[in-house]
Design an enzyme around this catalytic site. Structure first.
Site, mmCIF file in Angstrom:
data_model
loop_
_atom_site.group_PDB
_atom_site.id
_atom_site.type_symbol
_atom_site.label_atom_id
_atom_site.label_comp_id
_atom_site.label_asym_id
_atom_site.label_seq_id
_atom_site.Cartn_x
_atom_site.Cartn_y
_atom_site.Cartn_z
ATOM 1 N N GLU A 150 -2.542 -7.966 -24.978
ATOM 2 C CA GLU A 150 -2.559 -6.703 -24.230
ATOM 3 C C GLU A 150 -3.937 -6.026 -24.350
ATOM 4 O OE1 GLU A 150 -0.924 -5.406 -21.989
ATOM 5 O OE2 GLU A 150 -1.324 -3.264 -22.046
ATOM 6 N N LYS A 176 -6.227 -5.088 -21.133
ATOM 7 C CA LYS A 176 -6.766 -3.748 -20.854
ATOM 8 C C LYS A 176 -8.269 -3.837 -20.614
ATOM 9 C CE LYS A 176 -3.969 -2.059 -20.027
ATOM 10 N NZ LYS A 176 -2.695 -2.498 -19.871
ATOM 11 N N ARG A 222 -2.119 3.094 -5.689
ATOM 12 C CA ARG A 222 -1.432 1.882 -5.219
ATOM 13 C C ARG A 222 -2.301 1.025 -4.317
ATOM 14 N NH1 ARG A 222 4.549 2.080 -5.091
ATOM 15 N NH2 ARG A 222 4.251 0.327 -3.730
ATOM 16 N N TRP A 238 -4.163 -1.705 0.449
ATOM 17 C CA TRP A 238 -4.727 -2.601 -0.571
ATOM 18 C C TRP A 238 -4.479 -4.004 -0.072
ATOM 19 C CZ3 TRP A 238 -3.321 -6.622 -3.744
ATOM 20 C CH2 TRP A 238 -4.133 -6.866 -4.861
ATOM 21 N N CYS A 268 0.821 -1.184 0.000
ATOM 22 C CA CYS A 268 0.000 0.000 0.000
ATOM 23 C C CYS A 268 0.863 1.243 0.000
ATOM 24 C CB CYS A 268 -0.891 -0.055 1.211
ATOM 25 S SG CYS A 268 -1.073 -1.721 1.851
ATOM 26 N N GLU A 283 -9.100 -5.521 -17.283
ATOM 27 C CA GLU A 283 -8.714 -4.707 -16.127
ATOM 28 C C GLU A 283 -9.731 -3.624 -15.805
ATOM 29 O OE1 GLU A 283 -3.915 -4.375 -15.750
ATOM 30 O OE2 GLU A 283 -4.773 -3.451 -17.516
ATOM 31 N N ASN A 309 3.882 -1.473 5.085
ATOM 32 C CA ASN A 309 3.642 -2.165 3.814
ATOM 33 C C ASN A 309 4.455 -3.442 3.850
ATOM 34 O OD1 ASN A 309 2.326 0.089 2.965
ATOM 35 N ND2 ASN A 309 3.892 0.738 1.516
ATOM 36 N N GLY A 310 3.899 -4.527 3.355
ATOM 37 C CA GLY A 310 4.658 -5.778 3.332
ATOM 38 C C GLY A 310 3.933 -6.852 4.116
ATOM 39 N N HIS A 333 -8.370 -23.852 -33.507
ATOM 40 C CA HIS A 333 -7.995 -24.952 -32.623
ATOM 41 C C HIS A 333 -8.748 -24.912 -31.296
ATOM 42 C CE1 HIS A 333 -4.988 -26.010 -35.523
ATOM 43 N NE2 HIS A 333 -4.449 -24.805 -35.441
ATOM 44 N N LYS A 371 -1.704 -0.712 -8.817
ATOM 45 C CA LYS A 371 -0.746 -0.295 -9.836
ATOM 46 C C LYS A 371 0.563 -1.066 -9.725
ATOM 47 C CE LYS A 371 0.783 2.447 -13.071
ATOM 48 N NZ LYS A 371 0.315 2.047 -14.418
#
Ligand code: G6P
Length: 639
Positions: free
Chosen positions: A511, A515, A47, A95, A22, A518, A121-122, A534, A634
């Site tokens: 990608e 996007k 974040r 977060w 965070c 997300e 954080n962690g 296939h 992020k």
């Protein structure tokens, strides 16, 4: 101690511990701490945004604590109702990947005396053992499920046991002793209500930076939180502590040895991280691409030698010539850039190149030749898996380079060299401009290595000319935004989207799908066009459109075959093409979007743009929170 907490109660099942990745902001100085902490948290909200809190020390040496589940806006409301005044304080935006989101679990957390506040954080892996030890010593008053609170109690416990009149040294020593018992990762900030004008910070595996001001100092997990106040920054290393006062700071190691530090000048300003006239950061960042693409190649093209100049690689031409194999590693969008990189480097330099998810690479025995060069690609430079891959690679003795945006990030600092993206801050959780910058850099690497091998002067010159013109082509591509918006409105009710592409544009299909997932939360998949037959073809139905990335390139007719296969099964088709492609797609694709023409190997830098825009406009149509999509962060600094 006055603690005001919000009223939001989460219903998620309670788990015994939390992982955090965070944001931290700390302030010590003469100004009111609260507005600075709140503003810093807002900058870090990208974040983490589950819950947030602050603790400032008031004039009576008491903590004013405000914390609640929800966004920073909820915390700001809480503070508006119950202001918190003081000149030293710490704050946090969270977060969670495990554990419930509620007011109690929001940081800061306190020790048993309530005199020590801590944000973290962690993850403290041995928190359970530490907690049992504390309980055995009679410390039972835990208010949250968090590992962080255990650390706060541990610091408090040790502080009580230490003697000494110098309360600052005592707090430092207590933090140091507590951290020596910790197994896990941390970036922390600690304040004691009776130790005036003093913050202790420490890091292991979770970034922490100090901002140096005049008669004030700052601490943050990300420099963007404090760049509005100062651009002079010192990045802490793992196993370092900092003692922060208004007019000085002191760095030392976990063992107590005095630490070295270098003051860096932050490249960007607070203005750079403002949204300006754009409704969302993501849109702003998409529209910045003509500039970020230019900045990724600025000063790196040699017209004379028709090659690229990449001094940051820290490698001599002789060393570069010896490279027999390249491994590109990263996560998420950076992984997709790596996939394009494989095509680019093999095409331009004929060096066998492999792409590995960082999370896989770091845990397996990839056979490597001694002359393998490894690139860790990461916008933030802090992604735990990519950092793990970098460390593993270096430990095995391979030269490992970084491709990062965040200057002085951990990956940038721990690699043997690398290439900075210079894309400016990227705030939108969905990566956009960093991706195109990564593609430019991978092209430059291909060009440089190619020109040391078989690539001719003429080919080098052609590519350089095309690169020079690229920012204008990006600008032209952005003009498609309104057209894409119309398509977003047309396809707003779809159940999902399939993306297909070949060769350089196969990773762009992936990608594009990422996007969309997300930020719209729609189902999406990206595949090589030919894989359609296939298995994926079984999915084709009227409410599941297929987007084909089919520029007029060497494989256009092959793509056309696949498009016909979808059409025959009544699947709606949106085709991205270039040159005369539109003419050949007429009557086959339902919607055709024509992009400017560039050499095949540069096409991904253009084809991704309409896909970024499509995800964006669809998300807006669907009322999604574009810059802060649910469940995402992020920068993922946990495994
Ligand atoms: C997270 C983000 C993605 C990003 C990935 C890698 O998952 O949500 O958008 O691509 O991390 O980030 P990095 O900073 O290493 O490029």
């Amino acid at each position: 101690m006055s603690i005001y907490i919000g009223t939001h109660l989460a219903t998620e099942e309670s788990r015994p511990y939390n992982f955090h990745m965070c944001g931290i902001v700390g302030y010590v100085g003469r100004a009111e701490a609260t507005p600075i902490l709140l503003e810093g948290l807002r900058r870090l909200e990208y974040r983490g945004y589950d819950s947030a809190g602050i603790a400032v020390v008031n004039g009576e040496h008491q903590f004013e604590t405000r914390k609640c589940a929800g966004r920073i806006a909820s915390l700001a409301k809480l503070i508006a109702r119950k202001p918190a005044s003081g000149h030293v304080g710490i704050s946090h935006t969270r977060w969670a990947t495990h554990g419930k989101v509620n007011d109690e679990n929001a940081h800061p957390h306190f020790d048993a005396s309530g005199k020590i506040a801590l944000v973290h954080n962690g993850v403290i892996e041995n928190y359970q053992a530490l907690k049992e030890q504390l309980i055995q010593n009679g410390d039972t008053d835990f208010r949250s499920d968090t590992d962080t609170e255990v650390l706060a109690h541990l610091v408090g416990n040790i502080y009580e046991q230490l003697d000494g009149k110098d309360s600052k040294a005592r707090l430092m020593n207590a933090v140091r002793a507590a951290l020596k018992q910790v197994i896990g990762t941390y970036g922390i900030a600690v304040v004691h209500a009776n130790v005036p004008d003093f913050i202790v910070g420490a890091r292991r595996g979770s970034p922490l930076v100090l901002g140096i001001g005049r008669d004030e100092n700052f601490l943050a997990s990300d420099v963007s939180a404090i760049v509005a106040y100062t651009r002079d920054a010192v990045y802490l290393n793992d196993f370092e502590l900092v003692a922060l006062e208004p007019d000085k700071f002191e760095i030392s190691s976990l063992d107590g040895a005095a630490g070295q530090h270098a003051v860096s000048r932050v490249e960007f300003t607070a203005e750079d991280i403002k949204k300006g006239d754009y409704p969302h950061y993501m849109l702003k960042e998409i529209f910045e691409q003509p500039f970020s693409v230019r900045d990724a190649m600025r000063g790196r093209l040699s017209f004379e030698d028709c090659t690229a100049k990449l001094g940051g690689l820290n490698m001599t031409p002789a060393e570069l010539r010896k490279i027999t194999r390249i491994v590109l590693t990263g996560c998420g969008t950076a992984f997709h850039a790596a996939m394009v990189g494989e095509y680019l480097i093999e095409h331009l330099a004929s060096i066998p190149t492999e792409v590995e998810y960082a999370s896989e690479f770091r845990h397996r025995n990839t056979p490597m030749t001694p002359d393998t060069l490894v690139f860790a690609i990461s916008q933030s430079g802090e992604t735990a898996d990519t950092l793990g891959a970098l460390r593993e690679s270096r430990q095995k003795g391979y030269r490992t380079l970084g491709i990062c945006n965040n200057v002085a990030s951990t990956i940038a600092r721990e690699s043997d060299g690398g290439v900075y993206m210079h894309a400016g801050p990227e705030i939108g959780v969905a990566a956009t401009k960093s991706f195109t910058s990564q593609l430019v850099i991978l092209t430059l690497i291909g060009l440089l290595l190619g020109r040391m091998r078989h690539l001719s002067t003429a080919e080098g010159a052609q590519l350089i000319e095309a690169l020079e013109n690229l920012p204008d082509k990006v600008q032209e591509t952005l003009k498609l935004s309104d057209r894409i918006k119309t398509l977003a409105k047309k396809y707003v009710d779809v159940s999902g989207v399939l993306f297909f592409g070949r060769q350089f544009n196969f990773p762009i299909a992936m990608e594009g799908a990422l996007k969309l997932k997300e930020i719209t939360y729609l189902y999406a998949e990206g595949h090589p066009s030919a894989e359609l037959k296939h298995g994926i073809i079984a999915l084709i139905r009227p409410d599941l459109p297929s987007i084909f990335i089919a520029p007029e390139d060497a494989v256009f007719s092959k793509n056309l075959n696949n498009i016909e296969q979808v059409k025959a099964r009544k699947g709606p088709i949106i085709a991205l093409t270039s040159g005369n492609g539109a003419g050949r797609l007429k009557g086959i694709a339902n919607d055709i979007v024509t992009l400017p023409s560039v050499p095949d190997c540069l096409m991904p830098i253009l084809t991704v743009i309409p896909l970024q825009l499509l995800a964006y406009h669809l998300a807006v149509e669907l009322g999604r929170d574009v810059d802060k999509p649910r469940n995402l962060a992020k920068s993922v600094t946990v495994e």
